[in-house]
Design a protein around this motif. Structure first.
Motif, mmCIF file in Angstrom:
data_model
loop_
_atom_site.group_PDB
_atom_site.id
_atom_site.type_symbol
_atom_site.label_atom_id
_atom_site.label_comp_id
_atom_site.label_asym_id
_atom_site.label_seq_id
_atom_site.Cartn_x
_atom_site.Cartn_y
_atom_site.Cartn_z
ATOM 1 N N ARG B 22 0.800 -1.239 0.000
ATOM 2 C CA ARG B 22 0.000 0.000 0.000
ATOM 3 C C ARG B 22 0.828 1.283 0.000
ATOM 4 O O ARG B 22 0.352 2.315 0.439
ATOM 5 C CB ARG B 22 -0.919 0.014 1.211
ATOM 6 C CG ARG B 22 -1.849 -1.176 1.252
ATOM 7 C CD ARG B 22 -3.024 -0.863 2.141
ATOM 8 N NE ARG B 22 -3.629 -2.098 2.615
ATOM 9 C CZ ARG B 22 -4.703 -2.148 3.370
ATOM 10 N NH1 ARG B 22 -5.276 -1.025 3.772
ATOM 11 N NH2 ARG B 22 -5.178 -3.314 3.749
ATOM 12 N N TRP B 23 2.079 1.195 -0.435
ATOM 13 C CA TRP B 23 2.826 2.446 -0.562
ATOM 14 C C TRP B 23 2.312 3.217 -1.771
ATOM 15 O O TRP B 23 1.764 2.629 -2.708
ATOM 16 C CB TRP B 23 4.319 2.156 -0.726
ATOM 17 C CG TRP B 23 4.980 1.646 0.525
ATOM 18 C CD1 TRP B 23 4.898 2.174 1.764
ATOM 19 C CD2 TRP B 23 5.829 0.484 0.630
ATOM 20 N NE1 TRP B 23 5.645 1.417 2.653
ATOM 21 C CE2 TRP B 23 6.224 0.385 1.970
ATOM 22 C CE3 TRP B 23 6.293 -0.478 -0.283
ATOM 23 C CZ2 TRP B 23 7.062 -0.631 2.446
ATOM 24 C CZ3 TRP B 23 7.131 -1.481 0.186
ATOM 25 C CH2 TRP B 23 7.512 -1.551 1.536
ATOM 26 N N CYS B 24 2.552 4.530 -1.816
ATOM 27 C CA CYS B 24 2.129 5.332 -2.957
ATOM 28 C C CYS B 24 2.827 4.804 -4.213
ATOM 29 O O CYS B 24 3.996 4.410 -4.156
ATOM 30 C CB CYS B 24 2.528 6.792 -2.780
ATOM 31 S SG CYS B 24 1.977 7.504 -1.239
ATOM 32 N N PRO B 25 2.139 4.835 -5.335
ATOM 33 C CA PRO B 25 2.806 4.432 -6.578
ATOM 34 C C PRO B 25 4.043 5.308 -6.792
ATOM 35 O O PRO B 25 3.982 6.516 -6.569
ATOM 36 C CB PRO B 25 1.749 4.710 -7.650
ATOM 37 C CG PRO B 25 0.438 4.800 -6.922
ATOM 38 C CD PRO B 25 0.748 5.259 -5.531
ATOM 39 N N ASN B 127 15.882 6.518 4.629
ATOM 40 C CA ASN B 127 15.957 7.961 4.861
ATOM 41 C C ASN B 127 15.327 8.708 3.687
ATOM 42 O O ASN B 127 15.863 8.694 2.582
ATOM 43 C CB ASN B 127 17.429 8.360 5.044
ATOM 44 C CG ASN B 127 17.589 9.839 5.360
ATOM 45 O OD1 ASN B 127 16.602 10.561 5.540
ATOM 46 N ND2 ASN B 127 18.823 10.302 5.425
ATOM 47 N N ASN B 128 14.165 9.339 3.932
ATOM 48 C CA ASN B 128 13.556 10.157 2.879
ATOM 49 C C ASN B 128 13.475 11.627 3.290
ATOM 50 O O ASN B 128 12.824 12.438 2.646
ATOM 51 C CB ASN B 128 12.185 9.615 2.456
ATOM 52 C CG ASN B 128 11.236 9.505 3.631
ATOM 53 O OD1 ASN B 128 11.476 10.090 4.689
ATOM 54 N ND2 ASN B 128 10.160 8.756 3.453
ATOM 55 N N GLN B 129 14.092 11.944 4.410
ATOM 56 C CA GLN B 129 14.201 13.332 4.897
ATOM 57 C C GLN B 129 12.852 14.023 5.064
ATOM 58 O O GLN B 129 12.743 15.231 4.907
ATOM 59 C CB GLN B 129 15.100 14.153 3.960
ATOM 60 C CG GLN B 129 16.509 13.612 3.905
ATOM 61 C CD GLN B 129 17.474 14.529 3.167
ATOM 62 O OE1 GLN B 129 17.069 15.395 2.413
ATOM 63 N NE2 GLN B 129 18.762 14.347 3.397
ATOM 64 N N CYS B 207 10.637 9.902 -1.428
ATOM 65 C CA CYS B 207 9.213 10.027 -1.131
ATOM 66 C C CYS B 207 8.657 10.949 -2.199
ATOM 67 O O CYS B 207 8.790 12.163 -2.109
ATOM 68 C CB CYS B 207 8.998 10.615 0.262
ATOM 69 S SG CYS B 207 7.272 11.079 0.558
ATOM 70 N N ASN B 208 8.089 10.336 -3.235
ATOM 71 C CA ASN B 208 7.670 11.140 -4.380
ATOM 72 C C ASN B 208 6.434 11.982 -4.097
ATOM 73 O O ASN B 208 6.049 12.806 -4.896
ATOM 74 C CB ASN B 208 7.448 10.257 -5.617
ATOM 75 C CG ASN B 208 6.473 9.138 -5.333
ATOM 76 O OD1 ASN B 208 6.608 8.446 -4.334
ATOM 77 N ND2 ASN B 208 5.491 8.972 -6.177
ATOM 78 N N ILE B 209 5.805 11.768 -2.944
ATOM 79 C CA ILE B 209 4.610 12.563 -2.627
ATOM 80 C C ILE B 209 4.978 13.820 -1.841
ATOM 81 O O ILE B 209 4.537 14.912 -2.152
ATOM 82 C CB ILE B 209 3.599 11.711 -1.824
ATOM 83 C CG1 ILE B 209 3.205 10.467 -2.619
ATOM 84 C CG2 ILE B 209 2.376 12.544 -1.435
ATOM 85 C CD1 ILE B 209 2.464 10.734 -3.911
ATOM 86 N N PHE B 210 5.802 13.678 -0.809
ATOM 87 C CA PHE B 210 6.055 14.823 0.064
ATOM 88 C C PHE B 210 7.462 15.409 -0.030
ATOM 89 O O PHE B 210 7.724 16.472 0.530
ATOM 90 C CB PHE B 210 5.760 14.453 1.530
ATOM 91 C CG PHE B 210 4.320 14.126 1.759
ATOM 92 C CD1 PHE B 210 3.347 15.121 1.672
ATOM 93 C CD2 PHE B 210 3.920 12.824 2.028
ATOM 94 C CE1 PHE B 210 2.008 14.819 1.863
ATOM 95 C CE2 PHE B 210 2.583 12.522 2.214
ATOM 96 C CZ PHE B 210 1.621 13.520 2.134
HETATM 97 S S1 SF4 Z 1 7.316 7.536 1.758
HETATM 98 FE FE1 SF4 Z 1 6.150 9.076 0.620
HETATM 99 S S2 SF4 Z 1 5.791 8.090 -1.332
HETATM 100 FE FE2 SF4 Z 1 6.390 6.487 0.060
HETATM 101 S S3 SF4 Z 1 4.481 5.698 0.859
HETATM 102 FE FE3 SF4 Z 1 5.166 7.282 2.255
HETATM 103 S S4 SF4 Z 1 4.169 9.128 1.579
HETATM 104 FE FE4 SF4 Z 1 4.014 7.676 -0.080
#
Ligand code: SF4
Lengths: 615, 341
Positions: B22-25, B127-129, B207-210
């Protein structure tokens, strides 16, 4: 000189002095000797909060109260008959604890100008001129000087000589109460093994104290306390925390599990860690974690791996563990959480006692997170209660709270020696390995008790995932379904409620149904209330006593039992916690009676309250 | 999936569960999951003897997607659960999955203590900061001045350098890799699994969303040649789009040199057993956009053989068991008894 002997049933002695005066050791030795002579005993040490509190000050006073008798004893005693004070501060702090007409034995060397100043007393003070001491029998003894004279030719320095002055006091009391010195001589010989000079000096000083009693004629009579009529058998002495540690080892041993004890140092629970860490040969693994949270998490990890995971703390530490306790409820793994309660809130009174964490144990978590609770009633009962906590944790696959408190954790009493085969069995049921062809493994499928399987990593075919997110019934997969959440909440509650079916029914400790008043207690107030109620029953007062040890779930018949009484009185060392639960669950008008001084109740306080309620 | 199939040679998919991921695409977590599963297949890992423990955060959903034992615990505490479990069963193949907020903020204490104790387990630090699961607040690894939902005019926090922190906590295995370089990630994971001790692998994860593109300077073709340095054991530190630059140590100060001007034997030779040099290497932490910035190193910085906590703990217990047979009756009796007749 022929000595007259006076016979007494019960005697309470309070030893008080500076932390460095060897008060705890003196009290402990007198206790052991009394126990061996067949007296029933109960003790209560009272420590200052600071480890090395300034010498001679009020804050630095350490006490050890001992109650012994030829009758059954359930408390360390109310006010004392004899107050032994090593310095001025000790007298200042403890005079209120002495019975009218009681005996004071004062070390006059502890009343010099310096000591008076340290105790913040008038430098011109003298014991003789103190009007407050009128009506007490005061015996001034210059213990320091007499000890120095005894050891004049020993070649020891003054400091070393002064350290043995507690032995003089002990010898003196041994004479007054007509006790043999052998037990303490054996103790000194083993404690100072290999240091002959220390053995000789300590024994010499104790004997000097004894002979001083014989010859000084200050006490024309010796006091005799005959052996108590207690059950025949072999006994030992045990401190509450020590009994809890032995209980944990015994339970793990009977269950055939490794014991993992994850903890972080905190008063007054640390002695359990100290005891356990000396018993590694019982497959005990003690883990001093980086903090309270890691302590419980490591214990949950150990339980997950198939050990008996235990964590322990006192109120502030339990507060930190709250989130992890909730996880243990959600994961449904065995876990024992020990809370040796102390005065709160916050740091509160670390070395003093209180029963104020019951509601924390009951409700102190987010969400609906029921946890079974068992509370110990006396030092020896710490063994039984923690053993039962382990049994429930393992057999019902659930976290369980064991509540003790500073009073019983540090207090001691004689304990009839148990043998292994007197202990009830603890049955462990690990989920069995599974072949690929077998039916799918369902980690949240419940048995007749309502418990889920304890499936430990490394078991073939049982790979599964668990976590703190709500789980789907049976599969344990993540589920946000509203109906499933309600179902799971109810199933977790039912599992805990169901434990009542495996527990004994509530009995009256004394008195009978239909008495005018029921005194309802839990935890460490047991002995004091028992003594008070029995005294009043002898006077013809219509009062009964029931003591609850299963705090959650409560015994099934408790509601019915309470309805047999018009009035219910509930003494607690808090601001009214169990009384809220009882009123809430059973809608009875129970009357709270609270003491919040960091100190146990006295029997006389309970008696007075009972009379007040009945009039 | 039949038992025979596993025995023949497991495939990466054999380590996947039936749960929907269920992670974001487009999330970098997918690639890390895939590499872990493929490394497991390569090593023929016994799934019944493997446990994943995680905290809270996007990355901490990882255990649900691995067909092994797994525990999704509470925020920041995964290493603490792991330490208890490992003390009880030292033979388990144990993995801790954590993120920058989970391990360096709320779980900072457990993180450093796990490293110094050196249990034999692997910690993968995604690590996605950024805080992803709570929808975009700055994290303890976000760069200073980061504008996020909770810092509309920029954060004033100085960020953690996770690897320098790990060196400070006396970690015995310190490595960095990235989600966008599967080959490198696989190689590092294999070494981490091999290491007997707590292996700390920091993985730069997008983290391609945030926080989209937080590491693009290091992961994308156009830029990475000049910004990334792959440290390889026994080899000189060389980087550059045309492999035309190297690192030279001037005392304790690293300097970038042009290979055309410097001779090969002047260059820093990577030695993963050298604590001092590893310390300096973890300090290559410049903002890549700054003029004269040192390249960001990837690879295995430091490896040390040191005894494991669980091994020593168990040895103490075994020694005690051998020295004195446990006798419950003796324990119940104690050393000082008396008889009432
Ligand atoms: S790390 Fe960012 S891209 Fe990945 S599941 Fe979480 S919110 Fe979505």
């Amino acid at each position: 000189m022929t000595v007259v002997k006076e016979i007494k049933e019960v005697v309470t002695i309070l030893f008080a002095g500076d932390s460095g005066d060897g008060i705890q050791l003196t009290g402990g030795q007198f206790t052991d000797t009394a126990a061996m002579l067949g007296n029933d005993i109960s003790t209560f040490p009272n420590f200052p909060a600071e480890i090395r509190a300034p010498i001679g000050t009020v804050a630095g006073v350490s006490g050890f109260q001992l109650n012994f008798g030829s009758v059954e004893i359930f408390t360390p005693g109310d006010q004392c008959d004899v107050l032994v004070v090593m310095n001025a501060a000790a007298l200042k702090v403890n005079l209120k604890s002495l019975k009218p007409g009681g005996v004071i034995i004062a070390n006059t060397a502890g009343f010099d100008k310096k000591n008076l100043r340290l105790a913040k007393m008038d430098e011109e003070y003298t014991i003789q001129a103190d009007k407050k001491l009128d009506g007490f029998k005061v015996h001034e003894v210059d213990v320091t000087k007499l000890t120095r004279e005894t050891l004049e030719s020993s070649g020891l320095g003054t400091k070393a000589v002064d350290r043995s002055k507690n032995m003089f006091v002990l010898g003196f009391l041994y004479w007054i109460y007509d006790r043999p010195m052998d037990n303490t001589i054996n103790f000194i010989e083993s404690k100072f093994k290999g240091k002959q000079d220390l053995i000789d000096t300590n024994i010499k000083v104790m004997k000097a104290g004894y002979h001083y009693g014989e010859t000084c004629e200050a006490f024309p009579t010796q006091i005799e306390v005959k052996p108590a009529d207690i059950e025949k058998g072999v006994y030992r002495n045990v401190i509450g925390n020590q009994a809890a540690a032995i209980g944990l080892i015994a339970a793990a041993n009977k269950a055939g599990l490794d014991l993992f004890y994850g903890t972080y140092p905190i008063t007054p629970a640390s002695d359990i860690l100290h005891t356990l860490s000396r018993h590694k040969n019982f497959n005990v693994k003690t883990y001093q974690a980086e903090d309270e949270i890691a302590a419980i998490c490591s214990a949950i990890g150990a339980s997950y791996g198939g050990a008996l995971g235990v964590t322990a703390s006192s109120g502030p530490g339990i507060a930190l563990k709250g989130e992890a306790i909730g996880l243990a409820v959600s994961l449904e793994l065995p876990l024992v959480i020990v809370n040796v309660q102390r005065g709160g809130p916050s740091t509160g009174l670390p070395t003093k006692t209180e029963q104020s964490d019951l509601l924390q144990a009951m409700y102190g978590r987010n969400g609906e997170a029921p946890v079974p609770i068992i509370a110990a009633q006396s030092p020896t009962d710490c063994f039984d209660a923690v053993y039962e906590a382990c049994k429930i944790a393992v057999e019902h696959v659930t976290p369980v709270f064991f509540l003790s408190d500073g009073f019983i954790a540090n207090g001691s009493e004689p304990w009839k020696v148990l043998s292994e085969d007197q202990l009830s069995d603890i049955t462990v049921k690990f989920a069995p390995p599974r072949e690929e062809s077998d039916a799918a493994f369902l980690p949240y499928q419940r048995d007749e008790k309502g418990s889920r399987p304890w499936a430990i990593p490394g078991t073939k075919g049982l790979a599964h995932r668990i976590g703190g997110i709500e789980k789907e019934n049976l599969t344990g997969n993540i589920s946000y379904d509203p109906d499933n959440h309600e179902l799971m909440t109810r199933l977790r509650q039912e599992k805990v409620d169901n434990i009542a079916n495996y527990l004994p029914e509530q009995k009256l400790d004394s008195g009978k149904e239909g008495d005018k008043l029921l005194v309802l207690t839990w935890g460490s107030t047991y002995g004091v209330v028992k003594t008070a109620v029995q005294d009043l029953q002898k006077e013809g007062v219509s009062v009964a006593h029931a003591h609850v040890r299963y705090m959650n779930p409560l015994p099934k018949n408790l509601s019915e039992l309470l309805k047999k009484f018009d009035k219910i009185l509930m003494p607690e060392m808090n601001n009214g916690q169990f009384v809220r639960i009882i009123r809430d669950k059973f809608l009875v008008p129970a009357i709270p009676f609270n003491k919040i001084q960091g100190l146990p109740f006295y029997s006389r306080e309970i008696k007075a309250k009972i009379k007040e309620v009945l009039n | 999936m039949s038992t025979e199939a596993i025995k023949a040679k497991p495939k990466a998919q054999d380590y996947a569960t039936d749960q929907d991921v269920r992670w974001c695409p487009g999330c970098g977590d997918y690639s890390i999951l895939k590499q872990v599963q493929s490394v497991f297949a390569e090593l023929e890992v016994d799934k019944d003897n493997t446990v994943f423990i995680s905290g809270i955060g996007c990355s901490s959903r990882f255990p649900y997607y691995m067909n092994t034992y797994g525990m999704h615990s509470i925020h920041g505490r995964a290493p603490a659960f792991a330490s208890g479990l490992k003390s009880i069963n030292p033979d388990l193949n144990l993995w801790v999955i954590t993120g920058d907020g989970d391990s360096l903020s709320i779980g900072g204490n457990h993180f450093i203590h796990a490293l110094r104790r050196n249990f034999n387990l692997n910690i993968l630090l995604f690590n996605n900061q950024i805080y992803g699961l709570t929808k975009g607040q700055y994290s303890p690894t976000s760069e200073k001045g980061k504008v996020t939902k909770s810092t509309p005019v920029g954060s004033v926090d100085h960020p953690f350098n996770p690897l320098a922190l790990s060196m400070g906590a006396d970690s015995t295995f310190v490595a960095r890799s990235m989600d966008r370089d599967p080959k490198h990630l696989r190689a590092v994971l294999l070494r981490a699994q091999e290491h007997k001790g707590t292996s700390l692998v920091e993985i730069y994860q997008n983290c391609n969303i945030f926080n989209d593109g937080a590491f693009f300077t290091f992961t994308e073709k156009e830029t990475k040649g000049e910004t990334v340095l792959f440290a390889e054991q026994g080899k000189p530190l060389v980087f550059g789009a045309n492999n035309d630059k190297g690192i030279k140590l001037d005392g304790f100060t690293p300097r970038v040199v042009n290979l055309s001007e410097a001779s090969a034997n002047e260059l820093w030779i990577h030695d993963e057993t050298d604590r001092v040099k590893a310390g300096i290497l973890t300090r290559f932490f410049d903002d890549p956009s700054k003029e004269g910035a040192l390249p960001r190193p990837f690879g295995i910085f430091y490896v040390e053989q040191r005894s494991n906590y669980e091994t020593e703990m168990i040895a103490q217990v075994n020694k005690a068991v051998a020295a004195k047979k446990a006798n419950l009756n003796d324990l119940l009796r104690g050393s000082n008894t008396w008889e009432i007749k």
